[in-house]
Design an enzyme around this catalytic site. Structure first.
Site, mmCIF file in Angstrom:
data_model
loop_
_atom_site.group_PDB
_atom_site.id
_atom_site.type_symbol
_atom_site.label_atom_id
_atom_site.label_comp_id
_atom_site.label_asym_id
_atom_site.label_seq_id
_atom_site.Cartn_x
_atom_site.Cartn_y
_atom_site.Cartn_z
ATOM 1 N N LEU A 41 -31.604 -22.787 12.638
ATOM 2 C CA LEU A 41 -30.272 -23.396 12.567
ATOM 3 C C LEU A 41 -29.244 -22.579 13.338
ATOM 4 O O LEU A 41 -29.159 -21.361 13.174
ATOM 5 C CB LEU A 41 -29.842 -23.506 11.098
ATOM 6 C CG LEU A 41 -28.453 -24.102 10.821
ATOM 7 C CD1 LEU A 41 -28.473 -24.943 9.539
ATOM 8 C CD2 LEU A 41 -27.373 -23.022 10.703
ATOM 9 N N ASP A 44 -21.696 -21.507 13.900
ATOM 10 C CA ASP A 44 -20.491 -21.125 14.645
ATOM 11 C C ASP A 44 -20.707 -20.317 15.931
ATOM 12 O O ASP A 44 -21.496 -19.365 15.937
ATOM 13 C CB ASP A 44 -19.591 -20.248 13.768
ATOM 14 C CG ASP A 44 -19.435 -20.754 12.360
ATOM 15 O OD1 ASP A 44 -19.917 -21.847 12.072
ATOM 16 O OD2 ASP A 44 -18.827 -20.037 11.549
ATOM 17 N N GLN A 60 -23.982 -17.955 15.265
ATOM 18 C CA GLN A 60 -24.559 -17.845 13.926
ATOM 19 C C GLN A 60 -25.941 -18.469 13.977
ATOM 20 O O GLN A 60 -26.097 -19.615 14.430
ATOM 21 C CB GLN A 60 -23.680 -18.605 12.918
ATOM 22 C CG GLN A 60 -22.431 -17.852 12.526
ATOM 23 C CD GLN A 60 -22.733 -16.661 11.646
ATOM 24 O OE1 GLN A 60 -22.997 -16.813 10.466
ATOM 25 N NE2 GLN A 60 -22.687 -15.466 12.215
ATOM 26 N N TYR A 103 -22.153 -12.628 9.120
ATOM 27 C CA TYR A 103 -21.390 -13.868 9.273
ATOM 28 C C TYR A 103 -20.431 -13.812 10.471
ATOM 29 O O TYR A 103 -20.351 -12.824 11.186
ATOM 30 C CB TYR A 103 -20.641 -14.161 7.961
ATOM 31 C CG TYR A 103 -21.473 -14.930 6.942
ATOM 32 C CD1 TYR A 103 -22.843 -15.119 7.107
ATOM 33 C CD2 TYR A 103 -20.875 -15.474 5.810
ATOM 34 C CE1 TYR A 103 -23.589 -15.830 6.169
ATOM 35 C CE2 TYR A 103 -21.615 -16.188 4.868
ATOM 36 C CZ TYR A 103 -22.975 -16.359 5.051
ATOM 37 O OH TYR A 103 -23.701 -17.059 4.130
ATOM 38 N N ASP A 163 -14.725 -14.134 8.584
ATOM 39 C CA ASP A 163 -14.523 -14.627 9.947
ATOM 40 C C ASP A 163 -13.355 -13.945 10.674
ATOM 41 O O ASP A 163 -12.407 -14.597 11.123
ATOM 42 C CB ASP A 163 -14.326 -16.160 9.959
ATOM 43 C CG ASP A 163 -15.369 -16.895 9.139
ATOM 44 O OD1 ASP A 163 -16.463 -16.334 8.968
ATOM 45 O OD2 ASP A 163 -15.104 -18.010 8.667
ATOM 46 N N GLU A 221 -11.637 -21.414 6.823
ATOM 47 C CA GLU A 221 -12.649 -20.658 7.561
ATOM 48 C C GLU A 221 -12.247 -20.519 9.029
ATOM 49 O O GLU A 221 -11.480 -21.326 9.557
ATOM 50 C CB GLU A 221 -14.009 -21.368 7.484
ATOM 51 C CG GLU A 221 -14.566 -21.483 6.067
ATOM 52 C CD GLU A 221 -16.008 -21.978 6.039
ATOM 53 O OE1 GLU A 221 -16.315 -23.005 6.666
ATOM 54 O OE2 GLU A 221 -16.840 -21.319 5.393
HETATM 55 C C1 FRU Z 1 -18.380 -21.674 9.071
HETATM 56 C C2 FRU Z 1 -19.005 -20.577 8.244
HETATM 57 C C3 FRU Z 1 -18.188 -19.295 8.314
HETATM 58 C C4 FRU Z 1 -19.205 -18.232 8.015
HETATM 59 C C5 FRU Z 1 -20.431 -18.778 8.709
HETATM 60 C C6 FRU Z 1 -21.731 -18.439 8.042
HETATM 61 O O1 FRU Z 1 -19.302 -22.629 9.483
HETATM 62 O O2 FRU Z 1 -19.175 -20.985 6.914
HETATM 63 O O3 FRU Z 1 -17.069 -19.283 7.451
HETATM 64 O O4 FRU Z 1 -18.849 -16.984 8.497
HETATM 65 O O5 FRU Z 1 -20.270 -20.171 8.767
HETATM 66 O O6 FRU Z 1 -22.793 -18.850 8.835
#
Ligand code: FRU
Length: 486
Positions: A41, A44, A60, A103, A163, A221
């Protein structure tokens, strides 16, 4: 020095790539010119920066499954935003302070080194739930040394505190973090620093129930703060907005406030919250200013918890992708988005039809078809309804000053789902980027954008044009070659 655990996790992730390489490579829904995960998967965009001439796009990444979990940072680089290299894994969730996920976060350049700020996630299953802001530094842009936790969550906030986006203003470094206050309101929280290591907590720059804002979500976020055409912009992804007419139709939102900001005094006189995108899949965008001075944006072509498991690529062991890179401008009223000009290097020869008129009819147009293409449509005259049908699957239709994108519902397949936007001043032009299972529609020179995944039959290439009353337009089409990946 990378720890044993770090090497082990990275090696397990590499093995996972190898294991499913063939399945992913032969999926007809794989993207031709968008970033996708090698397996697992992708969410971000992270750490977007042009550093020593090279664009870095981290992402991510959950290598072991097509669900969310203990994320890694994957890494792509490019010299021209067209040809990309998939680099070795940048960060793994290998330490006590980030073991449940490295993250999202951002990158800056400082004294010849590349600094990554990210959130170390601890999910509370083994000890307290926590999200701390961490640092990793690189000399060469591909190997990163973790420096540990810089900022622990201040009082007044829950463990949803993540974030970090960092930038410099004069001599001061600022960081904005997405947060949830103890009374469960979404906030954007500011810190400042003189040395990138010691950070002072300044307070909230904006949030739900702050200033003129009413209720605006239980969590914010992925905040991003920057200047654009004389305006200060706070981009953010609020969670928990009720859908409201044509607005806030996705599970979670992505948009911005524009105004005048004094970071240090936490003054931000701003407009209402405005959505950045009108399609089904767009979230967690991140920007950087590049060496040409352009404000470049990548977004995630996905939305958390929005029927992610219904994507048909799941059975091929991957899910989600990024948007194409877009340049942002302030047009005096709002942010407009246009694909970066470099993408024209992907084009084959142009096919042009000028002054096509369709009257109370549905037609194909010679040569206007394909699944890795760019279309540019300039409307000369339109008096009732105009629609573009893509691959017997999605439709983009304009009537009564409303533009609607529809596709079969990903979960309840017998239903159709819709996303809409009002175009007060009418429809002037539409630019479409189609890439096998993705669609990006730039409307009226990028004043509105629809970003969506589409899953038509893989071999289906037909596009039909419909008009009620009469519509006259010109259309250009290019086949797009796709990124050359190393
Ligand atoms: C947004 C989020 C962020 C976090 C990340 C984790 O999509 O939830 O807030 O850092 O994805 O993968």
């Amino acid at each position: 020095m990378l720890s044993e655990r770090d090497l082990e996790l990275k090696s397990l992730a590499e093995q996972e790539i190898e294991k499913h390489k063939e399945t992913v490579a032969t999926d007809p829904y794989r993207l031709n010119y968008h970033h996708m995960p090698p397996v697992g998967l992708m969410n971000d965009p992270n750490g977007l920066i042009q550093w020593r001439g090279v664009y870095h796009l981290f992402y991510q990444w959950m290598p072991f499954d097509t669900t969310h979990g203990a994320k890694f940072w994957g890494h792509y680089t490019s010299e021209n935003l067209v040809n990309w290299k998939h680099e070795k894994i940048a960060l793994a969730p290998s330490d006590t302070f980030d073991r449940d996920g490295v993250y999202s976060g951002s990158a800056i350049s400082h004294e010849g080194r590349l600094y990554l700020f990210y959130t170390g996630n601890l999910d509370g299953k083994n000890g307290p739930e926590q999200e701390n802001q961490c640092l990793a530094v690189s000399e060469d842009g591909v190997t990163f040394e973790k420096k540990g936790v810089l900022i622990e969550t201040p009082e007044g906030y829950t463990a949803h505190f993540r974030d970090p986006k960092v930038w410099k203003q004069g001599d001061i470094w600022y960081m904005v973090v997405g947060a949830q206050s103890e009374d469960h309101q979404g906030k954007a929280v500011m810190f400042s620093s003189h040395d990138l290591h010691n950070w002072e907590h300044l307070g909230t720059i904006a949030g739900s129930k702050e200033g003129r804002n009413g209720e605006l979500g239980f969590m914010w976020e992925c905040p991003d703060i920057f200047e654009l055409g004389g305006k200060d912009i706070l981009m953010v992804c609020p969670q928990g907005l009720e859908s409201d007419g044509m607005n806030y139709a996705n599970t979670y939102q992505s948009g911005y406030f524009a105004g005048e900001m004094n970071e240090h005094n936490l003054q931000f006189n701003h407009s209402e919250f405005r959505e950045l995108d009108r399609g089904f899949e767009f979230y967690a965008p991140q920007t950087t200013v590049d060496e040409k001075g352009r404000r470049i944006l990548f977004g995630w072509m996905g939305v958390p918890e929005q029927y992610e498991q219904e994507h048909p690529t799941i059975e091929k062991h991957w899910v989600h992708c990024m948007t194409i890179p877009r340049e942002l401008t302030w047009n005096g009223e709002k942010i407009t988005q246009t694909p970066v000009e470099e993408l024209s290097a992907m084009r084959g020869p142009v096919l042009l039809h000028s002054s096509v008129t369709i009257e109370n009819d549905q037609k194909a147009i010679r040569g206007i078809q394909g699944r890795s293409i760019e279309l540019n449509i300039e409307i000369d005259q339109l008096n009732e309804m105009f629609a573009i049908e893509l691959f017997q699957y999605a439709s983009l239709s304009y009537k009564d000053r409303i533009l609607t994108l529809s596709r079969p519902h990903l979960e309840e397949r017998s239903k159709t789902e819709f996303r809409r936007v009002g175009l007060g001043e009418g429809l002037r032009n539409i630019r479409l980027f189609i890439d096998r299972s993705s669609l990006e529609v730039f409307v009226n020179d990028g004043e509105e954008v629809f970003t969506s995944r589409i899953f038509p039959q893989p071999e289906e290439e037909h596009i039909l044009f419909t008009s009620l009353g009469s519509t006259t337009f010109s259309i250009e089409k290019w086949d797009l070659n796709g990124y050359q990946y190393e």
